[in-house]
Design an enzyme around this catalytic site. Sequence first.
Site, PDB file in Angstrom:
ATOM      1  N   GLY A  12      23.031  59.064  31.915  1.00 50.31           N
ATOM      2  CA  GLY A  12      22.002  58.687  30.944  1.00 50.31           C
ATOM      3  C   GLY A  12      21.830  57.200  30.697  1.00 50.31           C
ATOM      4  O   GLY A  12      21.287  56.803  29.670  1.00 50.31           O
ATOM      5  N   SER A  13      22.244  56.353  31.661  1.00 41.27           N
ATOM      6  CA  SER A  13      22.087  54.907  31.418  1.00 41.27           C
ATOM      7  C   SER A  13      20.613  54.505  31.421  1.00 41.27           C
ATOM      8  O   SER A  13      20.201  53.609  30.672  1.00 41.27           O
ATOM      9  CB  SER A  13      22.883  54.087  32.439  1.00 41.27           C
ATOM     10  OG  SER A  13      22.326  54.180  33.720  1.00 41.27           O
ATOM     11  N   ASN A  14      19.799  55.161  32.245  1.00 37.03           N
ATOM     12  CA  ASN A  14      18.362  54.859  32.223  1.00 37.03           C
ATOM     13  C   ASN A  14      17.746  55.289  30.905  1.00 37.03           C
ATOM     14  O   ASN A  14      16.920  54.580  30.330  1.00 37.03           O
ATOM     15  CB  ASN A  14      17.646  55.535  33.401  1.00 37.03           C
ATOM     16  CG  ASN A  14      17.772  54.735  34.674  1.00 37.03           C
ATOM     17  OD1 ASN A  14      17.091  53.730  34.864  1.00 37.03           O
ATOM     18  ND2 ASN A  14      18.671  55.154  35.549  1.00 37.03           N
ATOM     19  N   MET A  85      18.950  66.381  37.651  1.00 38.61           N
ATOM     20  CA  MET A  85      19.290  66.818  38.999  1.00 38.61           C
ATOM     21  C   MET A  85      18.723  68.200  39.344  1.00 38.61           C
ATOM     22  O   MET A  85      19.438  69.071  39.842  1.00 38.61           O
ATOM     23  CB  MET A  85      20.809  66.813  39.170  1.00 38.61           C
ATOM     24  CG  MET A  85      21.453  65.463  38.863  1.00 38.61           C
ATOM     25  SD  MET A  85      20.765  64.118  39.832  1.00 38.61           S
ATOM     26  CE  MET A  85      21.627  64.405  41.364  1.00 38.61           C
ATOM     27  N   ARG A  86      17.447  68.384  39.094  1.00 40.41           N
ATOM     28  CA  ARG A  86      16.801  69.671  39.360  1.00 40.41           C
ATOM     29  C   ARG A  86      15.428  69.437  39.953  1.00 40.41           C
ATOM     30  O   ARG A  86      14.795  68.422  39.689  1.00 40.41           O
ATOM     31  CB  ARG A  86      16.595  70.444  38.053  1.00 40.41           C
ATOM     32  CG  ARG A  86      17.850  70.756  37.308  1.00 40.41           C
ATOM     33  CD  ARG A  86      18.509  71.971  37.900  1.00 40.41           C
ATOM     34  NE  ARG A  86      19.594  72.435  37.044  1.00 40.41           N
ATOM     35  CZ  ARG A  86      20.228  73.575  37.236  1.00 40.41           C
ATOM     36  NH1 ARG A  86      19.895  74.362  38.228  1.00 40.41           N
ATOM     37  NH2 ARG A  86      21.200  73.936  36.441  1.00 40.41           N
ATOM     38  N   ASN A 100       9.455  60.047  37.702  1.00 42.24           N
ATOM     39  CA  ASN A 100      10.876  60.017  38.063  1.00 42.24           C
ATOM     40  C   ASN A 100      11.228  58.634  38.609  1.00 42.24           C
ATOM     41  O   ASN A 100      10.363  57.908  39.093  1.00 42.24           O
ATOM     42  CB  ASN A 100      11.152  61.077  39.130  1.00 42.24           C
ATOM     43  CG  ASN A 100      12.617  61.145  39.527  1.00 42.24           C
ATOM     44  OD1 ASN A 100      13.506  61.079  38.681  1.00 42.24           O
ATOM     45  ND2 ASN A 100      12.884  61.257  40.821  1.00 42.24           N
ATOM     46  N   HIS A 102      13.907  56.737  41.376  1.00 38.26           N
ATOM     47  CA  HIS A 102      14.799  57.041  42.495  1.00 38.26           C
ATOM     48  C   HIS A 102      15.318  55.731  43.086  1.00 38.26           C
ATOM     49  O   HIS A 102      14.550  54.798  43.305  1.00 38.26           O
ATOM     50  CB  HIS A 102      14.045  57.841  43.556  1.00 38.26           C
ATOM     51  CG  HIS A 102      14.928  58.264  44.684  1.00 38.26           C
ATOM     52  ND1 HIS A 102      15.915  59.205  44.535  1.00 38.26           N
ATOM     53  CD2 HIS A 102      14.998  57.845  45.971  1.00 38.26           C
ATOM     54  CE1 HIS A 102      16.558  59.356  45.679  1.00 38.26           C
ATOM     55  NE2 HIS A 102      16.016  58.540  46.566  1.00 38.26           N
ATOM     56  N   SER A 129      12.286  53.027  43.237  1.00 30.87           N
ATOM     57  CA  SER A 129      10.904  53.536  43.198  1.00 30.87           C
ATOM     58  C   SER A 129      10.701  54.384  41.954  1.00 30.87           C
ATOM     59  O   SER A 129      11.556  55.199  41.614  1.00 30.87           O
ATOM     60  CB  SER A 129      10.616  54.424  44.420  1.00 30.87           C
ATOM     61  OG  SER A 129      10.881  53.746  45.624  1.00 30.87           O
ATOM     62  N   ASP A 138      11.531  63.800  45.360  1.00 30.48           N
ATOM     63  CA  ASP A 138      11.221  62.366  45.503  1.00 30.48           C
ATOM     64  C   ASP A 138      10.002  62.101  46.388  1.00 30.48           C
ATOM     65  O   ASP A 138      10.013  61.186  47.224  1.00 30.48           O
ATOM     66  CB  ASP A 138      12.455  61.612  46.055  1.00 30.48           C
ATOM     67  CG  ASP A 138      13.681  61.814  45.182  1.00 30.48           C
ATOM     68  OD1 ASP A 138      13.541  61.854  43.955  1.00 30.48           O
ATOM     69  OD2 ASP A 138      14.797  61.943  45.739  1.00 30.48           O
TER      70      ASP A 138
END
Length: 182
Positions: A12-14, A85-86, A100, A102, A129, A138
């Site tokens: 969860g750093s983002n 992660m889904r 998202n 990536h 990205s 992605d």
Amino acid sequence: MKKVLVFASGNGSNFQAIVEYFKNKDAQKGGDKRVVFELLVDKENCYACTRAENLGIKYHYVPFNETENFLKNADYSLYVLAGYMRILPAAVLNYGTFINIHPSLLPKYKGKNAIEQAYNEREKECGVSVHYVNEEVDSGEIIEQQAIEILPDISLEELEKMVHGVEHKIYPRVIEKVLFGG
Ligand code: GRF
């Protein structure tokens, strides 16, 4: 006021970088970019939940197969995947705009361990990205990318740190752009 739901599965750093960016915006005098964040996690008690508690952000533990049901009664302006992660099915994606982040220069190195792959391939650059989400991993339309030079003597750990640092800067700005234009 906009309401944004961030999806995470782990660290969860983002998520934290995004919330703090908008908190600072809000504190700026005359700020009209008020955003209320909530967090959705599919992993009970992941570290993103601790971050949410520390930041005073409401969070929801929603097992993956209950995601659609959860969104049925929701009214968010934007859905932000940040280490979730889904792969979300169309039935869920139809509820709104999903973006998202990536850690590669897509379309290169989709999926897991993207930084490590670029590093092991001795690429001269890797990157970050931000893209719209579709049903494939992605693969949605790219909104913004930033390249990062891979210096010859850098370690994988140092590179990963650098990439995450870039993520924390680029993602809040892109979210702001998607929400408010400009
Ligand atoms: C980030 O590298 C992001 O690009 C990828 O998953 C990682 C999540 O890290 N999708 P964090 O949970 O935000 O720390």
